[in-house]
Design a protein around this motif. Sequence first.
Motif, PDB file in Angstrom:
ATOM      1  N   ILE A 421      41.278 -24.052  88.607  1.00 41.72           N
ATOM      2  CA  ILE A 421      41.075 -24.747  89.885  1.00 41.72           C
ATOM      3  C   ILE A 421      40.562 -23.771  90.942  1.00 41.72           C
ATOM      4  O   ILE A 421      39.671 -24.099  91.738  1.00 41.72           O
ATOM      5  N   ILE A 422      41.093 -22.556  90.956  1.00 42.14           N
ATOM      6  CA  ILE A 422      40.592 -21.534  91.878  1.00 42.14           C
ATOM      7  C   ILE A 422      39.116 -21.268  91.595  1.00 42.14           C
ATOM      8  O   ILE A 422      38.291 -21.157  92.518  1.00 42.14           O
ATOM      9  N   GLY A 423      38.758 -21.178  90.307  1.00 46.01           N
ATOM     10  CA  GLY A 423      37.347 -20.995  89.948  1.00 46.01           C
ATOM     11  C   GLY A 423      36.491 -22.151  90.406  1.00 46.01           C
ATOM     12  O   GLY A 423      35.348 -21.952  90.846  1.00 46.01           O
ATOM     13  N   LEU A 424      37.027 -23.365  90.329  1.00 42.06           N
ATOM     14  CA  LEU A 424      36.297 -24.550  90.781  1.00 42.06           C
ATOM     15  C   LEU A 424      36.031 -24.479  92.285  1.00 42.06           C
ATOM     16  O   LEU A 424      34.913 -24.778  92.746  1.00 42.06           O
ATOM     17  N   ILE A 425      37.021 -24.065  93.054  1.00 46.00           N
ATOM     18  CA  ILE A 425      36.857 -23.943  94.510  1.00 46.00           C
ATOM     19  C   ILE A 425      35.797 -22.891  94.840  1.00 46.00           C
ATOM     20  O   ILE A 425      34.927 -23.108  95.695  1.00 46.00           O
ATOM     21  N   VAL A 426      35.855 -21.751  94.151  1.00 50.65           N
ATOM     22  CA  VAL A 426      34.864 -20.686  94.366  1.00 50.65           C
ATOM     23  C   VAL A 426      33.466 -21.183  94.026  1.00 50.65           C
ATOM     24  O   VAL A 426      32.486 -20.907  94.737  1.00 50.65           O
ATOM     25  N   THR A 427      33.344 -21.939  92.933  1.00 54.22           N
ATOM     26  CA  THR A 427      32.039 -22.478  92.520  1.00 54.22           C
ATOM     27  C   THR A 427      31.485 -23.445  93.549  1.00 54.22           C
ATOM     28  O   THR A 427      30.301 -23.374  93.916  1.00 54.22           O
ATOM     29  N   LEU A 428      32.314 -24.363  94.010  1.00 53.88           N
ATOM     30  CA  LEU A 428      31.863 -25.329  95.015  1.00 53.88           C
ATOM     31  C   LEU A 428      31.411 -24.633  96.292  1.00 53.88           C
ATOM     32  O   LEU A 428      30.466 -25.078  96.955  1.00 53.88           O
ATOM     33  N   ALA A 429      32.059 -23.525  96.626  1.00 53.88           N
ATOM     34  CA  ALA A 429      31.741 -22.830  97.879  1.00 53.88           C
ATOM     35  C   ALA A 429      30.560 -21.878  97.764  1.00 53.88           C
ATOM     36  O   ALA A 429      29.738 -21.778  98.684  1.00 53.88           O
ATOM     37  N   TRP A 430      30.434 -21.190  96.631  1.00 51.20           N
ATOM     38  CA  TRP A 430      29.495 -20.069  96.551  1.00 51.20           C
ATOM     39  C   TRP A 430      28.396 -20.195  95.503  1.00 51.20           C
ATOM     40  O   TRP A 430      27.449 -19.410  95.515  1.00 51.20           O
ATOM     41  N   ALA A 431      28.486 -21.119  94.587  1.00 48.96           N
ATOM     42  CA  ALA A 431      27.534 -21.136  93.475  1.00 48.96           C
ATOM     43  C   ALA A 431      26.113 -21.415  93.951  1.00 48.96           C
ATOM     44  O   ALA A 431      25.872 -22.427  94.627  1.00 48.96           O
ATOM     45  N   PRO A 432      25.150 -20.558  93.594  1.00 53.33           N
ATOM     46  CA  PRO A 432      23.743 -20.835  93.892  1.00 53.33           C
ATOM     47  C   PRO A 432      23.144 -21.689  92.789  1.00 53.33           C
ATOM     48  O   PRO A 432      23.761 -21.892  91.743  1.00 53.33           O
ATOM     49  N   GLU A 433      21.958 -22.209  93.002  1.00 49.52           N
ATOM     50  CA  GLU A 433      21.228 -22.900  91.936  1.00 49.52           C
ATOM     51  C   GLU A 433      20.105 -21.992  91.483  1.00 49.52           C
ATOM     52  O   GLU A 433      19.188 -21.699  92.243  1.00 49.52           O
ATOM     53  N   THR A 434      20.159 -21.542  90.231  1.00 51.67           N
ATOM     54  CA  THR A 434      19.223 -20.538  89.736  1.00 51.67           C
ATOM     55  C   THR A 434      18.372 -21.026  88.563  1.00 51.67           C
ATOM     56  O   THR A 434      17.557 -20.282  88.032  1.00 51.67           O
TER      57      THR A 434
END
Length: 442
Positions: A421-434
């Motif tokens: 769940i922590i990883g999910l929050i980080v992804t929603l906040a910081w993940a770029p589209e590459t």
Amino acid sequence: MDTGKIYTLDNAPLRKFHFKILAYTIGGSLTDGYILGMIQFALIAFTADVGMNATWQGLITSSPLAGVFIGGIVFGDLSDKIGRQKIYSIDFLIIFVLSILQFFVNTAGTLFVLRLLLGICIGAEYAISPAIVAEFVPSRLRGRILTILCMVWTIGYVIAAYVGAWMQTLGTDSWRWMLSSSAVIAAIVLILRIGMPETPRWLILHGKIEEAKRVVAKHLGEDIDLEPTIREITSRKSSSKAKLSALFRKGQIKHTAFAAITWGVNVLPLYALLSFVPIILSALGIVDENTFYTLLLNGLYLLAGIIVLFIVDRFPRKTVTVWGMIVAIIPLLILGFWISAPAGVIVACFGIHVFGNQAFGTITAYIYPTESFPTELRTTGIGFCSAVSRIFACFGTFAMPIIITSFGIHVALIGIAVVVIIGLIVTLAWAPETGNKSIDEV
């Protein structure tokens, strides 16, 4: 070859050399997975033959993970400085020698040292293989080939499980054959890598433009125009010093943190669950006779990898990552709160979790780290992220049996779900589209 059209590195048609690159890199992933996967069976036979306490068992199991931490940082940084090709071939020569030496060990301490050194070599492999793929293959194929790397690692891990289960029948010295059997795969990979060239992007970055042109002309064809790549790389040459501190400079630190955290969030459940399948199932009330469920879950990881291969480039990177995490979280919470779940539900939940973990793990462990760093920092960045991920993995393998013993299996599964769940929050906040972008543009 269509000589009437001029291509770039990023939109080049699929050529014979691209398949060679795939062979170079998947051989490494296969060997890495095999070496790490074999210990779960070899350690049982080694303990019965040589005898050792729980402390040594934990040290030997975690030693390759500690080695990956060292190898990822040291050789990732070194590869950005002196080149990918030099380290890439030497690395497997050392793996071949270390694999053979495992046959002759007689003490837990010696095996610990050899496994630590193997982990260092695997750490170098983690850093360099994805970078070589990213710097050679067209952007439209990058995600799929990096997914194959992840899938082949799983194949190596699964093959080790099945070979290890079979080799248990060879008697008291079976662990010697289990551990040294990786030398066969390493020898094949070493032969395949003879004559592998340096990547043109690294050559351009270090001012060896004519050599880069010769590599491209010889291996990819004379209809590849290298000028767009040269302009893109040389335009930022002022920032081309490969230093670990550069991963934390303004504009880069968020990408570094995201790639490192999400890779760790993937491998913690992977190692915590796969390393202790019999213990976990027993705690949930299922007896794993003849290691059936252990082998089944290993096989499900492989099946999930094959499925992900066909979807990874069809959807945005962030979308696959987010939904993969959600699919991985839900069954863990079900098992965590459903105290008396029947055997069928337990197995189904583990199977669903395996698919979700493999889906987001393919992106976070191979694709995002490769696409999050420029050429001058690529192996340094991947090496750092792989090192951080091993901290997560070591914690998972160390803490899992302790948490099960002290608080129960249901608390352990809820704890793993919280990590994802922590990883999910980080992804929603910081993940770029590459996805589907030039590696230089990314």
